[in-house]
Design an enzyme around this catalytic site. Structure first.
Site, mmCIF file in Angstrom:
data_model
loop_
_atom_site.group_PDB
_atom_site.id
_atom_site.type_symbol
_atom_site.label_atom_id
_atom_site.label_comp_id
_atom_site.label_asym_id
_atom_site.label_seq_id
_atom_site.Cartn_x
_atom_site.Cartn_y
_atom_site.Cartn_z
ATOM 1 N N GLU A 1 -39.146 -3.721 -10.685
ATOM 2 C CA GLU A 1 -39.934 -4.918 -11.034
ATOM 3 C C GLU A 1 -41.127 -4.525 -11.907
ATOM 4 O O GLU A 1 -41.466 -5.224 -12.865
ATOM 5 C CB GLU A 1 -40.440 -5.609 -9.767
ATOM 6 C CG GLU A 1 -39.343 -6.328 -8.994
ATOM 7 C CD GLU A 1 -39.805 -6.851 -7.644
ATOM 8 O OE1 GLU A 1 -39.205 -7.810 -7.170
ATOM 9 O OE2 GLU A 1 -40.757 -6.297 -7.050
ATOM 10 N N SER B 1 -37.117 -10.369 -8.432
ATOM 11 C CA SER B 1 -36.286 -10.269 -7.226
ATOM 12 C C SER B 1 -36.951 -11.014 -6.073
ATOM 13 O O SER B 1 -38.163 -11.203 -6.064
ATOM 14 C CB SER B 1 -36.097 -8.803 -6.848
ATOM 15 O OG SER B 1 -35.449 -8.128 -7.910
ATOM 16 N N GLY B 2 -36.127 -11.406 -5.110
ATOM 17 C CA GLY B 2 -36.659 -12.122 -3.948
ATOM 18 C C GLY B 2 -36.222 -13.575 -3.966
ATOM 19 O O GLY B 2 -35.611 -14.046 -4.938
ATOM 20 N N SER B 3 -36.550 -14.291 -2.888
ATOM 21 C CA SER B 3 -36.024 -15.651 -2.737
ATOM 22 C C SER B 3 -36.575 -16.625 -3.782
ATOM 23 O O SER B 3 -35.842 -17.501 -4.264
ATOM 24 C CB SER B 3 -36.310 -16.164 -1.319
ATOM 25 O OG SER B 3 -37.695 -16.161 -1.070
ATOM 26 N N THR B 4 -37.848 -16.481 -4.169
ATOM 27 C CA THR B 4 -38.422 -17.420 -5.148
ATOM 28 C C THR B 4 -37.805 -17.172 -6.529
ATOM 29 O O THR B 4 -37.433 -18.119 -7.234
ATOM 30 C CB THR B 4 -39.959 -17.278 -5.209
ATOM 31 O OG1 THR B 4 -40.457 -17.081 -3.874
ATOM 32 C CG2 THR B 4 -40.612 -18.498 -5.797
ATOM 33 N N ASP C 1 -41.343 -13.622 -11.782
ATOM 34 C CA ASP C 1 -41.101 -12.890 -10.531
ATOM 35 C C ASP C 1 -41.968 -13.482 -9.419
ATOM 36 O O ASP C 1 -42.959 -14.167 -9.694
ATOM 37 C CB ASP C 1 -41.439 -11.395 -10.741
ATOM 38 C CG ASP C 1 -40.749 -10.485 -9.733
ATOM 39 O OD1 ASP C 1 -40.158 -10.998 -8.760
ATOM 40 O OD2 ASP C 1 -40.800 -9.255 -9.911
ATOM 41 N N GLY C 2 -41.601 -13.187 -8.197
ATOM 42 C CA GLY C 2 -42.389 -13.620 -7.045
ATOM 43 C C GLY C 2 -43.412 -12.546 -6.672
ATOM 44 O O GLY C 2 -43.597 -11.567 -7.386
ATOM 45 N N GLY D 1 -41.875 -6.453 -1.089
ATOM 46 C CA GLY D 1 -41.299 -6.890 0.186
ATOM 47 C C GLY D 1 -39.783 -6.798 0.177
ATOM 48 O O GLY D 1 -39.145 -6.591 1.211
ATOM 49 N N LYS E 1 -49.047 -17.328 -0.182
ATOM 50 C CA LYS E 1 -49.182 -15.962 -0.717
ATOM 51 C C LYS E 1 -50.575 -15.690 -1.307
ATOM 52 O O LYS E 1 -50.876 -14.566 -1.695
ATOM 53 C CB LYS E 1 -48.131 -15.722 -1.814
ATOM 54 C CG LYS E 1 -46.693 -16.003 -1.416
ATOM 55 C CD LYS E 1 -46.153 -14.932 -0.509
ATOM 56 C CE LYS E 1 -44.696 -15.092 -0.144
ATOM 57 N NZ LYS E 1 -43.755 -14.799 -1.173
HETATM 58 C C1 5RP Z 1 -39.365 -7.959 -4.067
HETATM 59 C C2 5RP Z 1 -40.638 -8.681 -4.299
HETATM 60 C C3 5RP Z 1 -40.638 -10.164 -4.127
HETATM 61 O O1 5RP Z 1 -41.064 -10.757 -5.303
HETATM 62 C C4 5RP Z 1 -41.562 -10.520 -2.999
HETATM 63 O O2 5RP Z 1 -41.150 -9.826 -1.832
HETATM 64 C C5 5RP Z 1 -41.587 -12.025 -2.732
HETATM 65 O O3 5RP Z 1 -40.355 -12.436 -2.208
HETATM 66 P P1 5RP Z 1 -40.050 -13.947 -1.846
HETATM 67 O O4 5RP Z 1 -39.996 -14.704 -3.123
HETATM 68 O O5 5RP Z 1 -38.701 -13.873 -1.133
HETATM 69 O O6 5RP Z 1 -41.127 -14.455 -0.919
HETATM 70 O O7 5RP Z 1 -41.650 -8.128 -4.634
HETATM 71 O O8 5RP Z 1 -39.541 -6.568 -4.155
#
Ligand code: 5RP
Length: 243
Positions: A103, A26-29, A81-82, A96, A121
């Protein structure tokens, strides 16, 4: 869209083999990765995804990535995953996006986890990013107090906990969405714990995991197998495998 995140997602696509069952983070990446995966599927590639959040399921449907019911999955070959922070030992803070419980279930059940991040990161010590902890709403103040104690006992110098709030949005007609605590996909709350630094992530993780009321914490220890660090320049993208 960040080019570094995009390049990390492009590199992760090379790890995907025809026929795999993939944990979709989940998340933008992770969403960039899902979009790229959708392109590959449209060219005849066959994979199935297991989403780690409702938002990821929506994204996967948008890009026509076939989904498996998480209750019926027998095997997950690879999860992509990110992360919010990653240290040199591949220890991570996640959550985040408030999806850390699901996850972690999917990452832990996967044969391999690849983490895709941009270079911002990567940290020496975890903890500048407030550690998300998912808690049962019942008697949350008592749980918050015990979380504080666990963080201090495990060596954090500060540990203020903040109940994460929903983002208030305004509709086209000017109506605001209701304010209040954010609810996770599992109807729990998130406490964001500002620790500044977490000197012993393994100890912090085990103390937090022992607390009733803590559904899950955002420290991901020994879960990432491959780390892909995205850079603006594709030639500089790093892929590191944990020994
Ligand atoms: C969601 C997460 C995401 O992987 C983490 O917040 C990174 O997000 P992004 O890819 O938007 O920077 O743990 O619960």
């Amino acid at each position: 869209m960040s080019k570094a995140k995009m390049n990390a997602a492009i590199a992760a696509l090379d790890m995907v083999e025809d026929g795999m069952v993939l944990g979709l983070g989940s998340g933008s990446t992770a969403e960039i990765f899902i979009e790229l995966l959708g392109d590959k599927i449209s060219q005849g590639f066959k994979v199935q995804g297991v989403p780690t959040s409702k938002a990821t399921a929506v994204c996967a449907k948008k890009f026509k990535v076939p989904l498996l019911d998480p209750d019926k999955v027998e095997r997950i070959h690879l999860t992509i995953d990110g992360a919010d922070e990653v240290d040199e030992n591949f220890q991570m803070i996640k959550g985040g996006g408030a999806c850390l419980l699901r996850e972690k279930i999917i990452a832990d059940a996967s044969e391999h986890m690849a983490v895709i991040v941009d270079n911002s990161k990567i940290v020496k010590t975890l903890g500048a990013f407030p550690l998300p902890v998912e808690v049962d709403p019942f008697a949350m103040a008592l749980t918050a107090e015990r979380i504080y104690t666990a963080l201090i006992q495990s060596g954090c110098e500060t540990a203020s906990t903040t109940l994460r709030q929903k983002k208030v949005t305004t509709s086209k007609s000017g109506k605001k969405s209701p304010a209040g605590p954010l609810l996770t996909d599992g109807n729990n709350y998130i406490l964001d714990c500002a620790c500044t630094a977490i000197p012993d992530p393994q100890l912090t993780a085990s103390l937090l995991a022992s607390l009733p009321g803590v559904m899950e914490h955002g420290l991901f220890i020994n879960l990432a197998d491959t780390l892909i660090v995205g850079e603006e320049d594709m030639a500089k993208v790093m892929e590191i495998v944990r020994e």
